[in-house]
Design a protein around this motif. Sequence first.
Motif, short mmCIF file in Angstrom:
data_model
loop_
_atom_site.label_atom_id
_atom_site.label_comp_id
_atom_site.label_asym_id
_atom_site.label_seq_id
_atom_site.Cartn_x
_atom_site.Cartn_y
_atom_site.Cartn_z
N PRO A 139 8.14 11.93 8.11
CA PRO A 139 7.81 12.89 8.53
C PRO A 139 7.85 14.08 7.62
CG PRO A 139 8.88 11.26 10.13
CD PRO A 139 9.07 10.96 8.32
N GLY A 140 7.07 15.16 8.12
CA GLY A 140 6.97 16.54 7.25
C GLY A 140 6.53 16.41 5.81
N LYS A 141 6.22 15.41 5.26
CA LYS A 141 5.94 15.13 4.03
C LYS A 141 4.58 14.49 3.74
CE LYS A 141 7.37 13.31 -0.68
NZ LYS A 141 8.42 12.53 -1.33
N GLY A 142 4.56 13.54 4.64
CA GLY A 142 2.85 12.80 4.69
C GLY A 142 3.08 11.41 4.02
N THR A 143 1.87 10.71 3.87
CA THR A 143 2.04 9.24 3.45
C THR A 143 1.86 9.33 1.78
OG1 THR A 143 0.73 9.05 5.51
CG2 THR A 143 0.49 7.19 3.52
N ASN A 144 2.96 8.50 1.24
CA ASN A 144 2.82 8.41 -0.07
C ASN A 144 2.28 7.04 -0.34
OD1 ASN A 144 4.62 7.02 -2.56
ND2 ASN A 144 4.43 9.10 -2.87
N VAL A 145 1.34 7.01 -1.38
CA VAL A 145 0.66 5.81 -1.94
C VAL A 145 1.29 5.55 -3.06
CG1 VAL A 145 -1.68 4.90 -2.57
CG2 VAL A 145 -1.47 6.71 -0.64
N GLN A 146 1.69 4.33 -3.51
CA GLN A 146 2.11 3.94 -4.61
C GLN A 146 1.58 2.71 -5.08
OE1 GLN A 146 6.25 3.70 -3.42
NE2 GLN A 146 6.70 4.71 -5.29
N THR A 147 1.05 2.49 -6.33
CA THR A 147 0.66 1.13 -7.20
C THR A 147 1.13 1.24 -8.45
OG1 THR A 147 -1.43 2.27 -7.70
CG2 THR A 147 -1.34 1.05 -5.60
N LYS A 148 0.90 0.22 -9.24
CA LYS A 148 1.50 0.04 -10.46
C LYS A 148 0.61 1.09 -11.55
CE LYS A 148 2.16 -3.18 -14.19
NZ LYS A 148 1.81 -4.59 -14.62
N GLY A 149 -0.83 0.84 -11.24
CA GLY A 149 -1.69 1.62 -12.19
C GLY A 149 -2.27 2.64 -11.49
N GLY A 150 -1.95 3.15 -10.31
CA GLY A 150 -2.54 4.29 -9.84
C GLY A 150 -1.98 5.38 -9.93
N GLN A 151 -2.57 6.65 -9.08
CA GLN A 151 -1.97 8.00 -9.00
C GLN A 151 -1.14 7.70 -7.87
OE1 GLN A 151 -5.04 10.67 -8.27
NE2 GLN A 151 -3.44 12.34 -8.04
N ALA A 152 0.26 8.30 -8.13
CA ALA A 152 1.03 8.11 -6.84
C ALA A 152 0.84 9.70 -6.16
CB ALA A 152 2.54 8.37 -7.31
N ILE A 153 0.42 9.76 -4.79
CA ILE A 153 0.21 10.91 -4.21
C ILE A 153 0.77 10.90 -2.77
CG2 ILE A 153 -2.23 11.14 -5.43
CD1 ILE A 153 -3.22 10.63 -2.37
N ASP A 154 0.84 12.22 -2.33
CA ASP A 154 1.38 12.23 -0.87
C ASP A 154 0.07 12.90 -0.16
OD1 ASP A 154 3.98 11.45 -1.01
OD2 ASP A 154 4.53 13.21 -1.80
N VAL A 155 -0.36 12.30 0.98
CA VAL A 155 -1.17 12.68 1.93
C VAL A 155 -0.55 13.19 3.06
CG1 VAL A 155 -3.45 12.25 2.79
CG2 VAL A 155 -2.85 10.82 1.01
N GLU A 156 -1.12 14.53 3.41
CA GLU A 156 -0.25 15.31 4.40
C GLU A 156 -0.77 14.92 5.84
OE1 GLU A 156 -2.59 19.37 4.92
OE2 GLU A 156 -1.22 19.30 3.31
N GLY A 157 0.11 15.08 6.63
CA GLY A 157 -0.17 15.04 7.91
C GLY A 157 0.19 13.56 8.86
N LYS A 158 0.80 13.69 9.88
CA LYS A 158 0.78 12.47 10.77
C LYS A 158 -0.29 11.93 11.28
CE LYS A 158 3.68 10.59 14.75
NZ LYS A 158 2.49 9.68 15.13
N ASP A 159 -1.12 12.76 11.68
CA ASP A 159 -2.46 12.30 12.32
C ASP A 159 -3.22 11.35 11.06
OD1 ASP A 159 -3.18 14.54 10.29
OD2 ASP A 159 -5.00 15.34 11.60
N PHE A 160 -3.19 11.55 9.82
CA PHE A 160 -3.72 10.76 8.57
C PHE A 160 -2.93 9.63 8.64
CE2 PHE A 160 -3.54 8.85 4.53
CZ PHE A 160 -5.05 8.53 4.43
N ALA A 161 -1.64 9.66 8.96
CA ALA A 161 -0.65 8.33 8.81
C ALA A 161 -1.21 7.42 9.91
CB ALA A 161 0.70 8.67 8.82
N ASP A 162 -1.24 8.01 11.01
CA ASP A 162 -1.49 7.29 12.39
C ASP A 162 -2.93 6.43 12.04
OD1 ASP A 162 0.57 8.42 13.71
OD2 ASP A 162 -0.23 9.93 14.87
N ALA A 163 -3.60 7.15 11.51
CA ALA A 163 -5.20 6.56 11.34
C ALA A 163 -4.95 5.40 10.25
CB ALA A 163 -6.11 7.53 11.06
N LEU A 164 -4.31 5.65 9.33
CA LEU A 164 -3.98 4.74 8.18
C LEU A 164 -3.26 3.48 8.82
CD1 LEU A 164 -4.34 3.76 5.39
CD2 LEU A 164 -2.20 4.95 4.69
#
Length: 187
Positions: A139-164
Motif C-alpha cells: 500500500p502506498g508504494k504499488g506493485t513490485n515486479v521481480q524476476t531473475k533476468g528482468g527489470q525490477a519495477i514498481d507499478v503504482e496504484g491499488k487499482d492496478f494491483a487489484d486488476a493484476l
Amino acid sequence: MKKTLTAVLLSLTLATPVMAKDIAGVKYPDTATVNGKELKLNGVGLRKKAIFKVYTVGLYVETPSKDATQILNADEIKRVRMFMKRDLKKEQITEAIENGFKKNAGANLPKLQTRLDAFKAAIPAEIKEGEELILTYVPGKGTNVQTKGGQAIDVEGKDFADALFSVWLGKDPVDGGLRDGMLGKDD
C-alpha cells in the motif's frame, strides 16, 4: 498411563511447526516477510495448460481468507510467487496476464493500460524452468515486479494491483482450480 501418553502426543502435535506446502515438487514456506510485516501463505496452486505443468503459485497475505473479494479489497501487503515448471517466453507470460487483466479490469482498463504496458516491459525475454516471478503489492508504494533476468519495477496504484491479482482471484480467473488452491479451498 493412557492420559499421560495422550498429553505427550498432544503437546508434541501442538509444538510441531506447520510445514511448508508442497505442490508439484515446489515448497512454499508458510510465511514471507515484506517491509517488516509477516505475510501468511493463503494457498498454493498449479497452473496447467493441456497436459503441461506451466507454473506453481503461492499467495501470501496479511489476513488469510478463502474469500477472493476480501483479499482483493484489502489494502494490505500481498504477494504472488510464481515458480516456473517450464521455460516461458515473455510473450507467453505477458499475453496470458494481459488477457486475464482485460477480463477482470472491465471499464478500468483504459486508465490502467499505460501501467500494464510498463509491467509487461519489466518481464524478461524468457523465464526459465525453475525461476520465479514475484509480484508484491505494498500500500502506498504499488506493485513490485521481480524476476531473475528482468527489470525490477514498481507499478503504482491499488487499482492496478487489484486488476493484476484478479488475473488469478477475480470473477473470471485464468484457472478456477488454481484460484481455489490460492484461496486454500482445496486443503
